[in-house]
Design an enzyme around this catalytic site. Structure first.
Site, PDB file in Angstrom:
ATOM      1  CB  THR A 183      -6.049  -3.165   9.921  1.00 10.78           C
ATOM      2  OG1 THR A 183      -7.144  -4.480   9.564  1.00 10.78           O
ATOM      3  CG2 THR A 183      -5.534  -3.489  11.418  1.00 10.78           C
ATOM      4  CG  ASP A 184     -11.244  -4.307   8.547  1.00 12.43           C
ATOM      5  OD1 ASP A 184     -10.187  -4.683   8.701  1.00 12.43           O
ATOM      6  OD2 ASP A 184     -12.207  -4.589   7.752  1.00 12.43           O
ATOM      7  CD  GLU A 185      -7.180  -8.253   9.796  1.00 13.50           C
ATOM      8  OE1 GLU A 185      -6.589  -9.001  10.402  1.00 13.50           O
ATOM      9  OE2 GLU A 185      -7.059  -8.128   8.352  1.00 13.50           O
ATOM     10  NE  ARG A 189      -5.495 -16.363   8.772  1.00 13.69           N
ATOM     11  CZ  ARG A 189      -5.595 -15.313   8.287  1.00 13.69           C
ATOM     12  NH1 ARG A 189      -6.276 -14.619   8.376  1.00 13.69           N
ATOM     13  NH2 ARG A 189      -4.930 -15.328   6.948  1.00 13.69           N
ATOM     14  CB  ILE A 241      -1.072  -0.122   1.110  1.00 12.23           C
ATOM     15  CG1 ILE A 241      -1.763  -1.321   1.385  1.00 12.23           C
ATOM     16  CG2 ILE A 241      -1.942   1.206   1.080  1.00 12.23           C
ATOM     17  CD1 ILE A 241      -2.659  -1.483   2.517  1.00 12.23           C
ATOM     18  CE  LYS A 244      -0.774  -9.856   4.145  1.00 14.49           C
ATOM     19  NZ  LYS A 244      -0.238  -8.263   3.736  1.00 14.49           N
ATOM     20  N   GLY A 300      -8.319 -19.228  15.071  1.00 12.74           N
ATOM     21  CA  GLY A 300      -8.819 -17.845  15.538  1.00 12.74           C
ATOM     22  C   GLY A 300      -9.391 -16.962  14.314  1.00 12.74           C
ATOM     23  CG  HIS A 301     -10.252 -17.638   9.678  1.00 10.22           C
ATOM     24  ND1 HIS A 301     -10.419 -18.484   8.620  1.00 10.22           N
ATOM     25  CD2 HIS A 301     -10.225 -16.443   9.060  1.00 10.22           C
ATOM     26  CE1 HIS A 301     -10.493 -17.945   7.533  1.00 10.22           C
ATOM     27  NE2 HIS A 301     -10.386 -16.886   7.588  1.00 10.22           N
ATOM     28  CB  THR A 342       7.590  -3.711  13.364  1.00 16.47           C
ATOM     29  OG1 THR A 342       8.875  -4.202  12.887  1.00 16.47           O
ATOM     30  CG2 THR A 342       7.142  -2.699  12.252  1.00 16.47           C
ATOM     31  CE  LYS A 356      -1.581  -1.519  11.845  1.00 19.66           C
ATOM     32  NZ  LYS A 356      -0.434  -0.562  11.175  1.00 19.66           N
ATOM     33  CE1 TYR A 366      -1.310  -6.237  10.660  1.00 15.51           C
ATOM     34  CE2 TYR A 366      -3.465  -7.012  10.414  1.00 15.51           C
ATOM     35  CZ  TYR A 366      -2.471  -5.931  10.032  1.00 15.51           C
ATOM     36  OH  TYR A 366      -2.789  -5.069   9.204  1.00 15.51           O
ATOM     37  CB  SER A 367      -6.002  -7.649  14.791  1.00 14.05           C
ATOM     38  OG  SER A 367      -6.356  -8.698  15.445  1.00 14.05           O
TER      39      SER A 367
HETATM   40  P1  NAD Z   1       3.208  -4.865   3.332  1.00 16.46           P
HETATM   41  O1  NAD Z   1       3.546  -5.788   4.349  1.00 16.46           O
HETATM   42  O2  NAD Z   1       3.030  -5.204   1.998  1.00 16.46           O
HETATM   43  O3  NAD Z   1       4.430  -3.552   3.592  1.00 16.46           O
HETATM   44  C1  NAD Z   1       5.124  -3.339   4.855  1.00 16.46           C
HETATM   45  C2  NAD Z   1       5.974  -2.576   4.447  1.00 16.46           C
HETATM   46  O4  NAD Z   1       6.627  -1.959   5.713  1.00 16.46           O
HETATM   47  C3  NAD Z   1       7.284  -3.090   3.748  1.00 16.46           C
HETATM   48  O5  NAD Z   1       7.739  -2.289   2.899  1.00 16.46           O
HETATM   49  C4  NAD Z   1       8.414  -3.519   5.045  1.00 16.46           C
HETATM   50  O6  NAD Z   1       9.679  -3.406   4.586  1.00 16.46           O
HETATM   51  C5  NAD Z   1       8.334  -2.201   6.023  1.00 16.46           C
HETATM   52  N1  NAD Z   1       8.440  -2.471   7.144  1.00 16.46           N
HETATM   53  C6  NAD Z   1       8.306  -3.642   7.928  1.00 16.46           C
HETATM   54  N2  NAD Z   1       8.935  -3.493   9.236  1.00 16.46           N
HETATM   55  C7  NAD Z   1       9.336  -2.281   9.225  1.00 16.46           C
HETATM   56  C8  NAD Z   1      10.135  -1.693   9.997  1.00 16.46           C
HETATM   57  N3  NAD Z   1      10.610  -2.042  11.383  1.00 16.46           N
HETATM   58  N4  NAD Z   1      10.766  -0.312   9.855  1.00 16.46           N
HETATM   59  C9  NAD Z   1      10.567   0.187   8.532  1.00 16.46           C
HETATM   60  N5  NAD Z   1       9.957  -0.322   7.751  1.00 16.46           N
HETATM   61  C10 NAD Z   1       9.442  -1.791   7.971  1.00 16.46           C
HETATM   62  O7  NAD Z   1       2.098  -4.056   4.198  1.00 16.46           O
HETATM   63  P2  NAD Z   1       0.805  -3.435   3.538  1.00 16.46           P
HETATM   64  O8  NAD Z   1      -0.213  -4.378   3.075  1.00 16.46           O
HETATM   65  O9  NAD Z   1       1.259  -2.440   2.463  1.00 16.46           O
HETATM   66  O10 NAD Z   1       0.239  -2.495   4.714  1.00 16.46           O
HETATM   67  C11 NAD Z   1       0.628  -1.220   5.068  1.00 16.46           C
HETATM   68  C12 NAD Z   1      -0.163  -0.806   6.237  1.00 16.46           C
HETATM   69  O11 NAD Z   1      -1.386  -0.803   5.815  1.00 16.46           O
HETATM   70  C13 NAD Z   1       0.110  -1.716   7.596  1.00 16.46           C
HETATM   71  O12 NAD Z   1       0.170  -0.896   8.449  1.00 16.46           O
HETATM   72  C14 NAD Z   1      -1.180  -2.459   7.721  1.00 16.46           C
HETATM   73  O13 NAD Z   1      -1.467  -2.828   8.834  1.00 16.46           O
HETATM   74  C15 NAD Z   1      -2.109  -1.605   6.915  1.00 16.46           C
HETATM   75  N6  NAD Z   1      -3.382  -1.989   6.385  1.00 16.46           N
HETATM   76  C16 NAD Z   1      -3.040  -3.099   5.437  1.00 16.46           C
HETATM   77  C17 NAD Z   1      -4.444  -3.451   4.946  1.00 16.46           C
HETATM   78  C18 NAD Z   1      -4.253  -4.605   3.849  1.00 16.46           C
HETATM   79  O14 NAD Z   1      -5.323  -5.476   3.285  1.00 16.46           O
HETATM   80  N7  NAD Z   1      -3.111  -5.137   3.198  1.00 16.46           N
HETATM   81  C19 NAD Z   1      -5.567  -3.260   5.141  1.00 16.46           C
HETATM   82  C20 NAD Z   1      -5.886  -2.309   6.281  1.00 16.46           C
HETATM   83  C21 NAD Z   1      -4.450  -1.687   6.564  1.00 16.46           C
HETATM   84  P1  TYD Z   2      -5.487 -12.463   4.033  1.00 16.35           P
HETATM   85  O1  TYD Z   2      -5.149 -11.942   2.693  1.00 16.35           O
HETATM   86  O2  TYD Z   2      -4.217 -13.207   4.690  1.00 16.35           O
HETATM   87  O3  TYD Z   2      -5.980 -11.251   4.713  1.00 16.35           O
HETATM   88  P2  TYD Z   2      -6.545 -11.073   6.293  1.00 16.35           P
HETATM   89  O4  TYD Z   2      -6.338 -12.346   7.223  1.00 16.35           O
HETATM   90  O5  TYD Z   2      -5.894 -10.025   6.823  1.00 16.35           O
HETATM   91  O6  TYD Z   2      -8.037 -10.903   5.941  1.00 16.35           O
HETATM   92  O7  TYD Z   2      -6.725 -13.340   4.140  1.00 16.35           O
HETATM   93  C1  TYD Z   2      -8.101 -12.951   3.383  1.00 16.35           C
HETATM   94  C2  TYD Z   2      -9.042 -14.310   3.601  1.00 16.35           C
HETATM   95  O8  TYD Z   2      -8.523 -15.180   3.005  1.00 16.35           O
HETATM   96  C3  TYD Z   2      -9.035 -14.507   5.262  1.00 16.35           C
HETATM   97  O9  TYD Z   2     -10.222 -15.097   5.460  1.00 16.35           O
HETATM   98  C4  TYD Z   2      -8.111 -15.820   5.215  1.00 16.35           C
HETATM   99  C5  TYD Z   2      -8.213 -16.368   3.819  1.00 16.35           C
HETATM  100  N1  TYD Z   2      -7.328 -16.993   3.348  1.00 16.35           N
HETATM  101  C6  TYD Z   2      -7.437 -18.342   2.588  1.00 16.35           C
HETATM  102  O10 TYD Z   2      -8.785 -18.952   2.528  1.00 16.35           O
HETATM  103  N2  TYD Z   2      -6.269 -19.008   2.038  1.00 16.35           N
HETATM  104  C7  TYD Z   2      -5.226 -18.634   1.784  1.00 16.35           C
HETATM  105  O11 TYD Z   2      -4.264 -19.052   1.597  1.00 16.35           O
HETATM  106  C8  TYD Z   2      -5.109 -17.167   2.688  1.00 16.35           C
HETATM  107  C9  TYD Z   2      -3.470 -16.578   2.525  1.00 16.35           C
HETATM  108  C10 TYD Z   2      -6.093 -16.504   3.183  1.00 16.35           C
END
Ligand code: NAD
Ligand code: TYD
Length: 350
Positions: free
Chosen positions: A131-133, A288, A13, A195, A290-291, A104, A160, A156-157
């Site tokens: 995150t909404d989690e 998973r 992101i 993901k 605690g899914h 982190t 956060k 994770y959640s």
């Molecule tokens: P990502 O895992 O793709 O990227 C995380 C980035 O942070 C990477 O570039 C990594 O190198 C960097 N990083 C990790 N630890 C670090 C540290 N100690 N110091 C400096 N950099 C560090 O994550 P993403 O999916 O892009 O998520 C970005 C943010 O958005 C996160 O805070 C996450 O909680 C939040 N978020 C993600 C989603 C989603 O669906 N992916 C949804 C809602 C919120």
């Molecule tokens: P994920 O992309 O890991 O995001 P989050 O756990 O933060 O929501 O997973 C999205 C949904 O998909 C979650 O309900 C778990 C499920 N999932 C699978 O069923 N199979 C997979 O291989 C993965 C990675 C996730």
């Protein structure tokens, strides 16, 4: 905001946020991207930006947990705003090894807040991306609002949630100008294939199994990554300081329906040689622990106060995403082979 420190800008992101800010927004200043380059941080994500507009883009390889480099960057680049994306972000990894998440997500955010506090006279905004989690899991009905109590279920959640509380506390205690956003599941280009959506796209293209946890009935609320980034910038500019905003696209999908949709779109765009459906690759696997059953976001505060609305529907965004993975074979190959990590190792060996 003239000099924004974006943390985690080489991730999924964060990299889309930086590209959007520099190429496709009214922001005229400079971005200072601070990233540790973990497995999830990929310099390829911003290689074009680093080349084309070096004057408005600075990259610093640093850990947000380390005081010295962050403090130095604050001074050297006259940082007046922070947008904190950096985090360990994958739930499954947090179940196996939660330590890095605590370090982190909580420790790193704390370190950033402390340095921001020392620069309070210059600081216009500390925006924290969350995150909404943090709200836990919904049953069959209802939506998460900004008033929903925090009840995180995964390491994770929980990490956060702790970081959100710290940011809020710095606003209340020290008068720091902060905003927090809690967004639903993102998908789009540059997402690391651990993901759900990118994993399914790449596995399906290689005729590998598509592992669906449990019976596939868990529901996620999907938002195209650029829509998330536009919402974050809108909140940074016009959001009320001290407030939280939920961000979501109102596209709830059961996981099995999402995976079926990926299969069907791929079958249309790039049919298999024997014309068979990729749905036959789906395998239901152990759930998973605690899914969370269901996430669904009420983003009416953001829509009503700031006039934000998503530009992509789930179907249009998913088509674009699939096309991007098909068109980006070099990116995909370097991620799958770990070549990007080797480059980082060689480039940064001191
Ligand atoms: P990502 O895992 O793709 O990227 C995380 C980035 O942070 C990477 O570039 C990594 O190198 C960097 N990083 C990790 N630890 C670090 C540290 N100690 N110091 C400096 N950099 C560090 O994550 P993403 O999916 O892009 O998520 C970005 C943010 O958005 C996160 O805070 C996450 O909680 C939040 N978020 C993600 C989603 C989603 O669906 N992916 C949804 C809602 C919120
Ligand atoms: P994920 O992309 O890991 O995001 P989050 O756990 O933060 O929501 O997973 C999205 C949904 O998909 C979650 O309900 C778990 C499920 N999932 C699978 O069923 N199979 C997979 O291989 C993965 C990675 C996730």
């Amino acid at each position: 905001m003239k000099n924004i420190m974006v943390t985690g800008g080489c991730g999924f992101i964060g990299s889309v946020f930086i590209r959007t800010m520099l190429l496709d927004s009214d922001f005229k200043g400079r971005i200072i991207n601070v990233d540790k380059l973990t497995y999830a941080g990929n310099p390829d994500n911003l290689a074009d930006i680093a080349k084309t507009i070096p004057g408005r883009y600075v990259f610093i390889k640093a850990d947000i947990c380390d005081a010295e480099p962050i403090s130095h960057a604050f001074d050297a680049y006259q940082i007046d705003a922070v947008c904190n994306f950096a985090a360990e972000s994958h739930v499954d990894r947090s179940i196996v090894a939660p330590g890095a998440f605590i370090k982190t997500n909580i420790g790193g955010t704390f370190n950033l807040l402390e340095i921001a506090r020392r620069n309070l006279d210059r600081l216009v905004l500390f925006h924290h991306v969350s995150t909404d989690e943090v709200y836990g899991s919904l049953g069959d009905s209802g939506l998460f609002t900004e008033q929903t109590p925090y009840r995180p279920n995964s390491p994770y959640s929980a990490s956060k949630a702790a970081s959100d509380h710290l940011v809020r506390a710095y606003s209340k205690t020290y008068g720091m100008p902060v905003t927090i956003s809690n967004c639903s599941n993102n998908y789009g280009p540059y997402q690391f294939p651990e993901k759900l959506i990118p994993l399914m796209i790449l596995n399906a293209l290689e005729n590998r199994a598509l592992p669906v946890y449990g019976d596939g009935s868990n529901v996620r609320d999907w938002l195209y990554v650029k829509d998330h980034c536009l919402a974050v910038w809108e909140i940074m500019k016009n959001g009320t300081r001290g407030e939280t905003y939920n961000i979501g696209g109102r596209y709830e999908m059961a996981n099995i329906d999402t995976v079926n949709m990926v299969c069907d779109l791929l079958d249309k765009i790039k049919p298999r040689d024997d014309q068979s459906s990729r749905r036959e690759l789906i395998e239901f696997v152990k759930d998973r622990p605690g899914h969370d059953l269901r996430y669904a976001i009420d983003s009416s505060k953001l829509e009503n106060e700031l006039g934000w609305a998503p530009l992509e529907s789930f179907e249009s965004g998913l088509k674009k995403t699939i096309q991007w993975y098909l068109d980006s074979s070099q990116w995909v190959e370097r991620v799958k082979s770990g070549e990007y990590l080797k480059w980082v190792e060689q480039h940064y060996k001191e």
